[in-house]
Design an enzyme around this catalytic site. Structure first.
Site, short mmCIF file in Angstrom:
data_model
loop_
_atom_site.label_atom_id
_atom_site.label_comp_id
_atom_site.label_asym_id
_atom_site.label_seq_id
_atom_site.Cartn_x
_atom_site.Cartn_y
_atom_site.Cartn_z
N TYR A 17 0.83 -1.22 0.00
CA TYR A 17 0.00 0.00 0.00
C TYR A 17 0.85 1.26 0.00
O TYR A 17 0.62 2.17 0.78
CB TYR A 17 -0.93 0.02 1.22
CG TYR A 17 -1.66 -1.28 1.45
CD1 TYR A 17 -2.63 -1.71 0.55
CD2 TYR A 17 -1.38 -2.08 2.56
CE1 TYR A 17 -3.30 -2.90 0.74
CE2 TYR A 17 -2.04 -3.27 2.76
CZ TYR A 17 -2.99 -3.68 1.86
OH TYR A 17 -3.64 -4.85 2.07
N TYR A 144 -12.33 -7.51 6.89
CA TYR A 144 -11.19 -7.57 5.97
C TYR A 144 -10.82 -9.03 5.78
O TYR A 144 -10.64 -9.77 6.75
CB TYR A 144 -9.98 -6.81 6.53
CG TYR A 144 -8.76 -6.99 5.66
CD1 TYR A 144 -8.64 -6.29 4.45
CD2 TYR A 144 -7.75 -7.89 6.01
CE1 TYR A 144 -7.54 -6.49 3.63
CE2 TYR A 144 -6.65 -8.09 5.19
CZ TYR A 144 -6.56 -7.39 4.00
OH TYR A 144 -5.48 -7.60 3.19
N ASP A 245 -13.04 -16.62 9.28
CA ASP A 245 -11.69 -16.21 8.87
C ASP A 245 -10.89 -15.92 10.14
O ASP A 245 -11.02 -14.84 10.72
CB ASP A 245 -11.80 -14.99 7.96
CG ASP A 245 -10.44 -14.44 7.55
OD1 ASP A 245 -9.41 -14.89 8.11
OD2 ASP A 245 -10.40 -13.55 6.69
N LYS A 274 -1.22 -16.35 8.85
CA LYS A 274 -0.41 -15.48 9.70
C LYS A 274 0.42 -16.22 10.76
O LYS A 274 1.53 -16.63 10.46
CB LYS A 274 -1.30 -14.39 10.30
CG LYS A 274 -1.73 -13.40 9.21
CD LYS A 274 -2.27 -12.10 9.74
CE LYS A 274 -2.30 -11.03 8.67
NZ LYS A 274 -3.61 -10.70 8.18
C1 PLP Z 1 -4.15 -10.75 6.83
C2 PLP Z 1 -5.52 -11.29 6.68
C3 PLP Z 1 -5.92 -11.93 5.50
C4 PLP Z 1 -5.02 -12.05 4.29
O1 PLP Z 1 -3.88 -12.79 4.54
P1 PLP Z 1 -2.58 -12.64 3.56
O2 PLP Z 1 -1.62 -13.64 4.07
O3 PLP Z 1 -2.12 -11.20 3.74
O4 PLP Z 1 -3.05 -12.89 2.19
C5 PLP Z 1 -7.19 -12.44 5.45
N1 PLP Z 1 -8.04 -12.33 6.49
C6 PLP Z 1 -7.69 -11.74 7.64
C7 PLP Z 1 -8.66 -11.66 8.77
C8 PLP Z 1 -6.42 -11.18 7.77
O5 PLP Z 1 -6.08 -10.54 8.90
#
Ligand code: PLP
Length: 433
Positions: A17, A144, A245, A274
Site C-alpha cells: 500500500y 477484511y 476467517d 499469519k
Molecule cells: C491478513 C488477513 C488476510 C489475508 O492474509 P494474507 O496472508 O495477507 O493474504 C485475510 N483475512 C484476515 C482476517 C487477515 O487478517
C-alpha cells in the site's frame, strides 16, 4: 545501509500500500531476535506488531529454527500432487485436533488471501454439487479478508482499500457493523439485521463469512460472542455454511486458541494463516467438515478444483509444527493474560486524552482509536527514534506484540504511545497508510 540500496528500494520496489512516486520511508532491518528488530544502523526496536500478527514467539526462535534446518537438510519442497510427507501429515493432524470440533478435512495453501479464496470456492462448489448453484455471500461491514479478488469482494465495500475495484467485483450482501462490543452486556435485538437479511436472501446465499470476534484491518473492532452464536444458529436454521476467517485471530492472540472458542461454536469452514508458522514462512490452511468435503467430492467435478504449486510446502509445514508445539503446553495463556493486563494498565487511561476516541483491549491486542487521521510517516519515524516498532494506520495505533515480550519492553511500547498522543503534529496532516 548504503544509500544506493535505499535508493534502489525506493525507485524499484513496491512496498505494501505504498506509492512508487512518493513512498513513505522503509527502515532497513538486518536481523531480528526475540522481541527486537535490529536496524542496519545498529538501533534495536521493540516489536509491537509481531510482523502483522504472525511472529507470536518472537524472531529467530531456536526451536523453530532447528525444525526448519532439519527439514531443509531433508527437502525444502516437493510437489503435493500424488505425493505426501510427514511435515504435512503431522501439521494436519494437529490442526484437526486443535480447531473447533468437526473441522476434519484440511486444504493447505500459501497465504491468507488464498485460504479465503479456497473457502469461498469450497462454499460455491458445495452448492453446485448439491444441484442448487448459489453465488452470493453475506459478509460483515468493516470486515477484511485479504487482497485477492474473491477476498476483496467480501471485505468492507465502502471503507476498505478496495473501493477502487467495486465495478469489477461480484456484488455480495453486507450486514452493518456490530455495535455490541466484547465485554458489554448483550441486548436482544442486536442480531435483528443479520436475521432479517438472512431470512430475506437465504435462497441465494452460499455462506456467511466473517472474522470471529475481532475485526482486524477493517477497523480493529471486538464484538460480542453472542453475535457469533446467533450467526451459527441462523446458518443452521437456513442451511447456510459459516466461514470463520481466523487468519488474524488464530493461535492464542485473543486469549483462546481460536476466536470461535469465545462463543463455543464450530464454523463449517475455517481459514488459518499469519501465526500458523510463528511468522517464519508463508502458509495457510482452510479446514472444513466431512459433510462439505464429501458433498464437493460427489459433485460433477468429482474433486475440489484448486491445487497451488507450493501446496503443503514441507519447510513451511515443519515451521508450523514447531510453532504449534511451542503452544501446546498452554503457557501462552499466562503470557497473553499478562500482556492483556499491561495493555489495560497502559492504554485504558489514554481515553482521557483529547486526541483519543476509544481504547479497546482483547487478549494480546491493544487498540487506540484517534479522532483525527494520523500523520503516519512522521509518527512512524518518531516511534523508531523512541526505539519501538509500531505501525499505525488510518486512525488506529495498535499493539499486538510477540507473546514472549517482557514487561520492560511492554513498558517502552506503552510509553511511546502515550507520549505520542501528547504531540499535536501527529494528528493534523494525514498521509496515506
Ligand atoms: C491478513 C488477513 C488476510 C489475508 O492474509 P494474507 O496472508 O495477507 O493474504 C485475510 N483475512 C484476515 C482476517 C487477515 O487478517
Amino acid at each position: 545501509m548504503h544509500i544506493d540500496y535505499l535508493m534502489f528500494d525506493r525507485y524499484h520496489i513496491w512496498h505494501p500500500y505504498t506509492s512508487m512516486t512518493n513512498p513513505l520511508p522503509s527502515y532497513p532491518v538486518i536481523s531480528a531476535l526475540g522481541y527486537e528488530l535490529i536496524l542496519s544502523n545498529g538501533r534495536r526496536l521493540v516489536d509491537g506488531m509481531s510482523s502483522w500478527w504472525a511472529a507470536i514467539h518472537g524472531y529467530n526462535h531456536p526451536v523453530i529454527n532447528q525444525a526448519m534446518n532439519d527439514q531443509i537438510s531433508r527437502m525444502s519442497h516437493v510437489m503435493f500432487g500424488g505425493i505426501t510427507h510427514y511435515p504435512a501429515i503431522e501439521l494436519c493432524q494437529r490442526l484437526v485436533a486443535l480447531t473447533p470440533s468437526g473441522l476434519d478435512c484440511v486444504f493447505l495453501s500459501d497465504s491468507g488471501s488464498v485460504a479465503v479464496e479456497v473457502a469461498m470456492k469450497m462454499a460455491l462448489q458445495y452448492w453446485q454439487a448439491r444441484g442448487k448453484p448459489r453465488h452470493k455471500f453475506l459478509a460483515l461491514r468493516q470486515g477484511y479478508h485479504g487482497d485477492t479478488f474473491g477476498a476483496m469482494s467480501v471485505s468492507d465495500p465502502d471503507n476498505s482499500m478496495h473501493q477502487l475495484y467495486q465495478d469489477y467485483l461480484p456484488k455480495h450482501l453486507f450486514v452493518n457493523s456490530l455495535q455490541r462490543r466484547f465485554g458489554e452486556i448483550w441486548r436482544d435485538g442486536d442480531e435483528l439485521e443479520l436475521s432479517r437479511i438472512i431470512a430475506a436472501n437465504h435462497a441465494y446465499l452460499t455462506a456467511v463469512i466473517l472474522e470471529p470476534i475481532v475485526q482486524g484491518a477493517g477497523g480493529m473492532y471486538f464484538y460480542h460472542p453472542n453475535y457469533l452464536k446467533i450467526a451459527r444458529k441462523l446458518c443452521d436454521q437456513y442451511e447456510l455454511l459459516l466461514i470463520a476467517d481466523e487468519i488474524a485471530t488464530g493461535f492464542g492472540r485473543t486469549g483462546e486458541w481460536f476466536a470461535c472458542n469465545h462463543a463455543g461454536i464450530s464454523p463449517d469452514i475455517i481459514c488459518l494463516g499469519k501465526a500458523l508458522t510463528g511468522g517464519t514462512m508463508t502458509l495457510s490452511a482452510t479446514l472444513t467438515c466431512r459433510n462439505v468435503a464429501e458433498t464437493i467430492s460427489k459433485g460433477d467435478a468429482g474433486c475440489f478444483m484448486h491445487g497451488p504449486t507450493f501446496m503443503g510446502n514441507p519447510l513451511a509445514c515443519a515451521a508450523a509444527n514447531a510453532s504449534i508445539s511451542l503452544l501446546e503446553d498452554e503457557s501462552w495463556r499466562t503470557r497473553v493474560d499478562t500482556i492483556a493486563t499491561q495493555l489495560r494498565t497502559g492504554l485504558l487511561p489514554l481515553v482521557n486524552n483529547k486526541h483519543v476516541r476509544d481504547v479497546r483491549i482483547l487478549g494480546a491486542i491493544g487498540v487506540v482509536e484517534t479522532k483525527l487521521p494520523i500523520a503516519i510517516s512522521a509518527l512512524q519515524s518518531w516511534f523508531v527514534n523512541q526505539g519501538v516498532w509500531i505501525r499505525p494506520f488510518s486512525r488506529y495505533i495498535y499493539l499486538m506484540p510477540p507473546y514472549i515480550i517482557d514487561s520492560e519492553a511492554m513498558q517502552r511500547l506503552l510509553c511511546a504511545i502515550s507520549s505520542a498522543l501528547n504531540c499535536e503534529k501527529f494528528f493534523v496532516t494525514p498521509d496515506k497508510y
